[in-house]
Enzyme design. Structure first.
Site, PDB file in Angstrom:
ATOM      1  NE  ARG A   1       5.633  -9.608  -4.308  1.00 55.28           N
ATOM      2  CZ  ARG A   1       6.445  -9.928  -5.303  1.00 55.28           C
ATOM      3  NH1 ARG A   1       5.969 -10.055  -6.507  1.00 55.28           N
ATOM      4  NH2 ARG A   1       7.729 -10.133  -5.077  1.00 55.28           N
TER       5      ARG A   1
ATOM      6  CE  LYS B   1      24.707   0.686  -4.505  1.00 57.50           C
ATOM      7  NZ  LYS B   1      26.006   0.283  -4.705  1.00 57.50           N
TER       8      LYS B   1
ATOM      9  CG  HIS C   1      25.894   2.537   2.112  1.00 51.94           C
ATOM     10  ND1 HIS C   1      25.779   1.984   0.878  1.00 51.94           N
ATOM     11  CD2 HIS C   1      26.975   1.975   2.673  1.00 51.94           C
ATOM     12  CE1 HIS C   1      26.749   1.126   0.693  1.00 51.94           C
ATOM     13  NE2 HIS C   1      27.502   1.097   1.768  1.00 51.94           N
TER      14      HIS C   1
ATOM     15  CE  LYS D   1      30.764   2.814   4.318  1.00 54.57           C
ATOM     16  NZ  LYS D   1      30.539   1.724   5.246  1.00 54.57           N
TER      17      LYS D   1
ATOM     18  CG  ASP E   1      27.044  -2.235  -7.487  1.00 50.17           C
ATOM     19  OD1 ASP E   1      25.957  -1.763  -7.072  1.00 50.17           O
ATOM     20  OD2 ASP E   1      27.691  -3.088  -6.859  1.00 50.17           O
TER      21      ASP E   1
ATOM     22  CG  HIS F   1      29.424   3.731  -3.083  1.00 48.57           C
ATOM     23  ND1 HIS F   1      28.304   4.292  -2.517  1.00 48.57           N
ATOM     24  CD2 HIS F   1      29.168   2.406  -3.172  1.00 48.57           C
ATOM     25  CE1 HIS F   1      27.417   3.343  -2.298  1.00 48.57           C
ATOM     26  NE2 HIS F   1      27.907   2.193  -2.686  1.00 48.57           N
TER      27      HIS F   1
ATOM     28  CE  LYS G   1      30.248  -7.033  -6.171  1.00 47.00           C
ATOM     29  NZ  LYS G   1      30.135  -6.686  -4.747  1.00 47.00           N
TER      30      LYS G   1
HETATM   31  N1  LIG Z   1      20.702  -5.612  -0.525  1.00 51.31           N
HETATM   32  C1  LIG Z   1      21.609  -4.694  -0.465  1.00 51.31           C
HETATM   33  O1  LIG Z   1      22.627  -4.859   0.210  1.00 51.31           O
HETATM   34  C2  LIG Z   1      21.438  -3.381  -1.209  1.00 51.31           C
HETATM   35  C3  LIG Z   1      22.506  -2.479  -1.223  1.00 51.31           C
HETATM   36  C4  LIG Z   1      22.332  -1.256  -1.885  1.00 51.31           C
HETATM   37  C5  LIG Z   1      21.146  -0.953  -2.502  1.00 51.31           C
HETATM   38  N2  LIG Z   1      20.129  -1.852  -2.498  1.00 51.31           N
HETATM   39  C6  LIG Z   1      18.869  -1.469  -3.146  1.00 51.31           C
HETATM   40  O2  LIG Z   1      17.820  -1.598  -2.211  1.00 51.31           O
HETATM   41  C7  LIG Z   1      16.625  -2.015  -2.857  1.00 51.31           C
HETATM   42  C8  LIG Z   1      16.143  -3.317  -2.225  1.00 51.31           C
HETATM   43  O3  LIG Z   1      17.132  -4.313  -2.388  1.00 51.31           O
HETATM   44  P1  LIG Z   1      17.022  -5.769  -1.743  1.00 51.31           P
HETATM   45  O4  LIG Z   1      18.341  -6.417  -1.962  1.00 51.31           O
HETATM   46  O5  LIG Z   1      16.494  -5.673  -0.367  1.00 51.31           O
HETATM   47  O6  LIG Z   1      15.939  -6.467  -2.696  1.00 51.31           O
HETATM   48  P2  LIG Z   1      15.162  -7.844  -2.449  1.00 51.31           P
HETATM   49  O7  LIG Z   1      15.851  -8.663  -1.421  1.00 51.31           O
HETATM   50  O8  LIG Z   1      14.912  -8.407  -3.787  1.00 51.31           O
HETATM   51  O9  LIG Z   1      13.779  -7.347  -1.811  1.00 51.31           O
HETATM   52  C9  LIG Z   1      12.769  -6.763  -2.582  1.00 51.31           C
HETATM   53  C10 LIG Z   1      11.554  -6.482  -1.711  1.00 51.31           C
HETATM   54  O10 LIG Z   1      10.532  -5.923  -2.530  1.00 51.31           O
HETATM   55  C11 LIG Z   1       9.327  -6.638  -2.341  1.00 51.31           C
HETATM   56  N3  LIG Z   1       8.614  -6.689  -3.611  1.00 51.31           N
HETATM   57  C12 LIG Z   1       9.113  -7.014  -4.839  1.00 51.31           C
HETATM   58  N4  LIG Z   1       8.153  -6.932  -5.762  1.00 51.31           N
HETATM   59  C13 LIG Z   1       7.029  -6.561  -5.128  1.00 51.31           C
HETATM   60  C14 LIG Z   1       5.696  -6.316  -5.550  1.00 51.31           C
HETATM   61  N5  LIG Z   1       5.324  -6.417  -6.837  1.00 51.31           N
HETATM   62  N6  LIG Z   1       4.794  -5.961  -4.625  1.00 51.31           N
HETATM   63  C15 LIG Z   1       5.149  -5.840  -3.321  1.00 51.31           C
HETATM   64  N7  LIG Z   1       6.388  -6.059  -2.864  1.00 51.31           N
HETATM   65  C16 LIG Z   1       7.309  -6.423  -3.752  1.00 51.31           C
HETATM   66  C17 LIG Z   1       9.755  -8.011  -1.882  1.00 51.31           C
HETATM   67  O11 LIG Z   1       8.732  -8.500  -1.054  1.00 51.31           O
HETATM   68  P3  LIG Z   1       8.014  -9.930  -1.226  1.00 51.31           P
HETATM   69  O12 LIG Z   1       8.794 -10.693  -2.274  1.00 51.31           O
HETATM   70  O13 LIG Z   1       8.090 -10.513   0.138  1.00 51.31           O
HETATM   71  O14 LIG Z   1       6.686  -9.565  -1.623  1.00 51.31           O
HETATM   72  C18 LIG Z   1      10.969  -7.694  -1.029  1.00 51.31           C
HETATM   73  O15 LIG Z   1      10.565  -7.329   0.268  1.00 51.31           O
HETATM   74  C19 LIG Z   1      16.976  -2.131  -4.333  1.00 51.31           C
HETATM   75  O16 LIG Z   1      16.693  -0.898  -4.947  1.00 51.31           O
HETATM   76  C20 LIG Z   1      18.473  -2.364  -4.321  1.00 51.31           C
HETATM   77  O17 LIG Z   1      19.078  -1.961  -5.507  1.00 51.31           O
HETATM   78  C21 LIG Z   1      20.264  -3.058  -1.848  1.00 51.31           C
END
Ligand SMILES: NC(=O)c1ccc[n+]([C@@H]2O[C@H](COP(=O)([O-])OP(=O)(O)OC[C@H]3O[C@@H](n4cnc5c(N)ncnc54)[C@H](OP(=O)(O)O)[C@@H]3O)[C@@H](O)[C@H]2O)c1
Length: 505
Positions: free
Chosen positions: A60, A168, A198, A202, A255, A260, A358
């Protein structure tokens, strides 16, 4: 034309996917910036992406392609593991597009469909596209429905292959996982769904299969006749970072344990697959997960904890309840330990102790098999006082490698046996650096190789293990432990009850 001299079963040569596109929903998020975008750059740098590989970002923002490319360049420069090469970047950046919009916006999805179709012609991708849902899990249904509505998920309509990648958490309990699995399998078809855990990307985890099934040395003793117990640890020294909202809803068991740790258990305990192919490996993992049993006495053998203020690496760190955006009366666990059984002929009676937490003293993931003591020792008792259990430790991260611990005579005229270690370190043995897990997994998605992606049945079998633990813990206060310690005392007492101790990794 295929090379008639090349055996298609030969996996030593790198494989490059056919021309295709990847659409990342949530391209501005944490995961996309830290892991996905750098992985694409690294893959391109290693020559593993097809020419004209198209990368589309969706989020967005009122952005054009240039803003997206700038974000991607910064992410790649900050987090990629391979050296920076301008020509590689230019080629990748030339095929990046940004589609702005919200997930509930039909017009944005129509626009995405048109952009992808247009690129099918200009980039020769012939309808081949994968979709990565790097978005909050609550958004999965609306995005999947949009893809169904626009035909984006339809292999036949697109004329190529269509795949979806899900991160996940895969639900928050068995029922929600079934609901999510049913939806995603319905929109894409189960063969085209890639669930990322992920850890399976590894090298060390994949090496577990090589260690067990390519050698004749270990498999004969890999069973209840010789193994006394197994400990699987995933420890993090970090806290919850900026993910308080997500973490407080989730906790350590959902989590880490559900995915994992149980996947590591499955690879450790599974039988030999009849072939090294996805269906055979997934079948064996699933059999193990379905054979996992939860202890009857959950009070004694399922411990959860939460960190309090303490010291780590010489620095004072806050307690969990004092972390930003965490409710001060939160009972979410940041540590979980459990004793599981695997009811198969190979493992009956062998406890599998799993723990994760953690703010523990160091970041380390390992699988340790502790062997039974020799049935008879022809030495005086004092000779072997310093002799522990023989152990085989697979270190998943960091210092990837393996350690074998066994007794050896201390040099000198006396007789004394003491534990010594034999080490294999990836970093010392091989000159090739290991790829990042996301590099391997993203490449596999584009190649259509599902070997390292858990099946929906595996996910559901894992929730069958975690749900009773969550039900037991619901409403109760977690045990406390100081940041910088190896979890609460109750976790030590859990092992002491069985006459064992946790390994200090
Ligand atoms: N971060 C990690 O290390 C990690 C590790 C394991 C798994 N995950 C998983 O990976 C996924 C993403 O995690 P994240 O940490 O990257 O989340 P995040 O930082 O909150 O990013 C969410 C993304 O979704 C977009 N978004 C949210 N609502 C939206 C909407 N209504 N319309 C369009 N775009 C929307 C946001 O874009 P805008 O706000 O710019 O629109 C942003 O790009 C999740 O399922 C999480 O559980 C993440």
């Amino acid at each position: 034309m295929t090379n008639p001299l090349r055996d298609p079963r030969d996996r030593r040569l790198p494989r490059v996917p056919e021309a295709c596109a990847l659409v990342v929903f949530g391209i501005t998020g944490d995961l996309a910036r830290k892991k996905l975008l750098p992985a694409f750059y690294d893959l391109a740098n290693r020559g593993l992406l097809p020419t004209n590989f198209a990368l589309l970002g969706f989020a967005r923002r009122d952005w054009g392609d240039g803003d997206f490319i700038a974000l991607a360049e910064k992410a790649a420069r900050d987090y990629a593991r391979t050296e920076w090469r301008e020509d590689v970047w230019e080629r990748l950046a030339g095929n990046m597009r940004f589609v702005p919009g919200s997930f509930d916006d039909d017009e944005a999805f129509d626009n995405l469909t048109t952009t992808l179709n247009d690129m099918g012609d200009t980039h020769g991708i012939q309808g081949n596209a994968a979709f990565f849902l790097s978005i909050p899990p609550a958004m999965f249904p609306v995005v999947l429905q949009q893809m169904q509505r626009t035909g984006l998920a339809d292999n036949d309509r697109s004329g190529g292959w269509r795949r979806v990648v899900v991160e996940k958490p895969f639900g928050h309990d068995l029922n929600s996982a079934i609901e999510l699995n049913t939806l995603v399998d319905d929109v894409f078809g189960w063969r085209d769904v890639y669930r990322i855990d992920h850890y399976l990307g590894k090298e060390t985890v994949q090496n577990l299969l090589a260690l067990r099934f390519a050698n004749n040395l270990f498999e004969p003793i890999w069973n209840a006749h010789y193994v006394d117990s197994v400990q699987i640890t995933m420890a993090e020294d970090g806290g919850i970072g900026s993910r308080a909202a997500f973490y407080d809803e989730t906790g350590a068991a959902r989590d880490v344990l559900q995915n994992h740790l149980l996947q590591l258990l499955a690879l450790t305990a599974m039988e030999e697959p009849v072939q090294f192919i996805p269906s055979a490996i997934r079948t064996e993992k699933l059999k193990v997960l379905r054979a996992v049993t939860v202890p009857e006495d959950l009070d004694a053998y399922a411990v959860r904890g939460q960190y309090e203020q303490g010291w780590l690496a010489g620095e004072r760190v806050a307690g969990y309840q004092q972390e930003k955006d965490v409710p001060e009366d939160s009972t979410t666990e940041t540590f979980a330990a459990v004793r599981l059984g695997v009811e198969t002929r190979r493992w009956a009676g062998v406890p599998f102790y799993l723990r994760t937490g953690k703010r523990l003293p160091r970041r380390v993931t390992e699988i340790a098999l502790s062997f039974s003591k020799a049935p008879h020792l022809p030495f005086a008792k004092t000779d072997t006082e310093e002799l522990g259990h023989n152990q085989l430790v697979v270190r998943v991260q960091p210092d990837e490698g393996m350690t074998l611990k066994f007794g050896s005579k201390v040099p000198g005229s006396m007789m004394e046996v003491r534990d010594v270690s034999m080490d294999f370190l990836y970093g010392e043995t091989f000159t090739e650096a290991s790829p990042e897990a996301y590099e391997r997994l993203l490449l596999d998605v584009l190649l259509g190789d599902a070997m390292l992606f858990p099946l929906n049945e595996e996910v559901e079998a894992s929730w069958d293990v975690v749900d009773p633990l969550e039900a037991h813990w619901a409403g109760a206060e977690p045990h406390r432990y100081r940041a910088g310690e190896w979890g609460p005392d109750a976790a030590d007492q859990m092992l002491a009850r069985d006459g064992r101790v946790w390994r200090r990794p």
